[in-house]
Design an enzyme around this catalytic site. Structure first.
Site, PDB file in Angstrom:
ATOM      1  N   CYS A 100      34.057  52.492  50.436  1.00  0.00           N
ATOM      2  CA  CYS A 100      33.428  51.346  49.769  1.00  0.00           C
ATOM      3  C   CYS A 100      34.215  50.051  49.946  1.00  0.00           C
ATOM      4  CB  CYS A 100      33.220  51.640  48.292  1.00  0.00           C
ATOM      5  SG  CYS A 100      32.319  53.169  48.029  1.00  0.00           S
ATOM      6  N   HIS A 160      32.348  45.274  44.590  1.00  0.00           N
ATOM      7  CA  HIS A 160      31.611  46.450  45.058  1.00  0.00           C
ATOM      8  C   HIS A 160      30.671  46.884  43.932  1.00  0.00           C
ATOM      9  CE1 HIS A 160      30.435  50.287  46.434  1.00  0.00           C
ATOM     10  NE2 HIS A 160      31.274  50.970  45.683  1.00  0.00           N
ATOM     11  N   ASN A 178      24.719  52.299  44.384  1.00  0.00           N
ATOM     12  CA  ASN A 178      25.993  52.116  45.093  1.00  0.00           C
ATOM     13  C   ASN A 178      25.751  52.409  46.582  1.00  0.00           C
ATOM     14  OD1 ASN A 178      28.526  52.464  46.250  1.00  0.00           O
ATOM     15  ND2 ASN A 178      29.364  53.593  44.515  1.00  0.00           N
TER      16      ASN A 178
END
Ligand code: UT7
Length: 307
Positions: free
Chosen positions: A113, A232, A262
């Protein structure tokens, strides 16, 4: 510190939307649990699992919006951990699909990520006068999800974001790191993604706050002087925890995880492209982008928007 400017952004999200209610077909969960624990409402799945297709679409848009000619691109970096290819890299295939010059450096990068942030830093280091870099964050996280594991399957989605960067007079401040770990967030080859959510949560809040502080200190700014923070997009509770603790107005933390979940390395460039397309980014604005995730990795950049 390096010099870099973002010339254009692009994004792509698959058409197939799964609502929280759709997720109840797979696991014992509820719209209420997912919304209140994460802020996620929908996610998009790339049913054929092609990171390449998504990367091509986002990159085309970014190149078009940057106003540069394709033959001025000297580097392509794709941040992903879910490529449909072990080899070649998605970046190499973008050379063919986008008809880019053959004398480019092209590679994929896996920092989970944090990948897009790492790719921006790597791309900035490769820039030369008059030659630009295409930086992509693209993931088909759905391809590594165990749809019977409610701890993970409701959280993630697919998508791609891209930008074209070039040398400029704008400073790029950067912070990155990792602490080798293959227990709290891991997807072994031919296996599903496993995550110890609470442990990652603790890492995320600590890292987001520290990275933000380190970035502003390096740039000689105060947090109040930041116009936007693009974290993020993992969980709105992580973001809320940090803006409350640091006493930063909530609206400075852009969030689109409601719609996409996500999307790992794609989450920050997807948000950046969305903000750009909405006209939220004005010349001179100071923007921090911060990623954290498996590795455990983290990375942040602070830049001034504009050419
Ligand atoms: O992209 C990389 C970065 N990743 C992250 O930043 C993720 C960080 N972690 C998180 O965002 C949160 O830890 C989660 C959203 C993953 C989980 O939230 P939590 O508040 O930490 O929940 P928990 O894992 O402590 O689980 C609480 C309860 C458990 O039930 P019991 O043991 O209390 O009976 C879980 O089994 O919630 C249960 N649970 C669910 N219930 C309904 C876990 N997932 C679900 C679900 N639906 N989908």
């Amino acid at each position: 510190m390096q010099e870099m400017t973002i010339l254009g952004t692009g994004s792509f999200v698959p058409e197939h939307i799964l609502t929280n209610d759709d997720m109840t077909q797979y696991v014992d969960t509820s719209d209420e649990w997912i919304r209140t624990r994460t802020g996620i409402v929908n996610r998009h799945f790339q049913d054929n699992g092609s990171v390449l297709e998504m990367s091509v679409a986002a990159s085309r848009q970014a190149i078009e919006r940057s106003g540069i000619a394709k033959d001025q691109i000297g580097a392509v970096i794709v941040a992903t951990f879910t490529s449909e290819y072990a080899t070649p890299s998605i970046a190499s295939l973008l050379q063919r699909e986008l008809d880019l010059p053959a004398n480019i450096i092209s590679f994929d990068l896996n920092a989970a990520c944090s990948g897009f942030i790492y790719a921006l830093m790597a791309g900035a280091a490769l820039l030369t006068e008059g030659r630009y870099a295409l930086i992509v964050g693209a993931e088909a996280v759905s391809s590594v999800l165990d749809m019977s594991d409610r701890n993970t399957c409701v959280l993630f989605g697919d998508g791609a974001g891209a930008c074209v960067i070039g040398k400029g007079h704008k400073a790029l401040y950067q912070v990155a790191g990792c602490q080798g770990d293959d227990e709290v967030l891991v997807a072994r080859r031919n296996d599903y993604l496993h995550m110890e959510g609470r442990q990652v949560f603790k890492f995320a809040v600590k890292t987001l706050e520290r990275t933000l502080n380190d970035l502003v200190e390096q740039a000689g700014l105060s947090v109040e002087e930041l116009d936007y923070v693009i974290s993020h997009q993992a969980n709105y509770r992580i973001i809320k925890h940090v803006y409350e603790k640091m006493k930063i107005p909530a609206e400075k933390f852009y969030m689109n995880l409601q719609e996409f979940g996500n999307t790992s390395a794609a989450s920050i460039p997807l948000a950046l492209a969305e903000m750009d397309q909405k006209g939220l980014l004005q010349n001179g604005m100071k923007i921090a982008m911060i990623g954290f995730g498996s590795g455990l990795t983290y990375g942040g950049v602070l830049l001034e928007w504009g050419k």
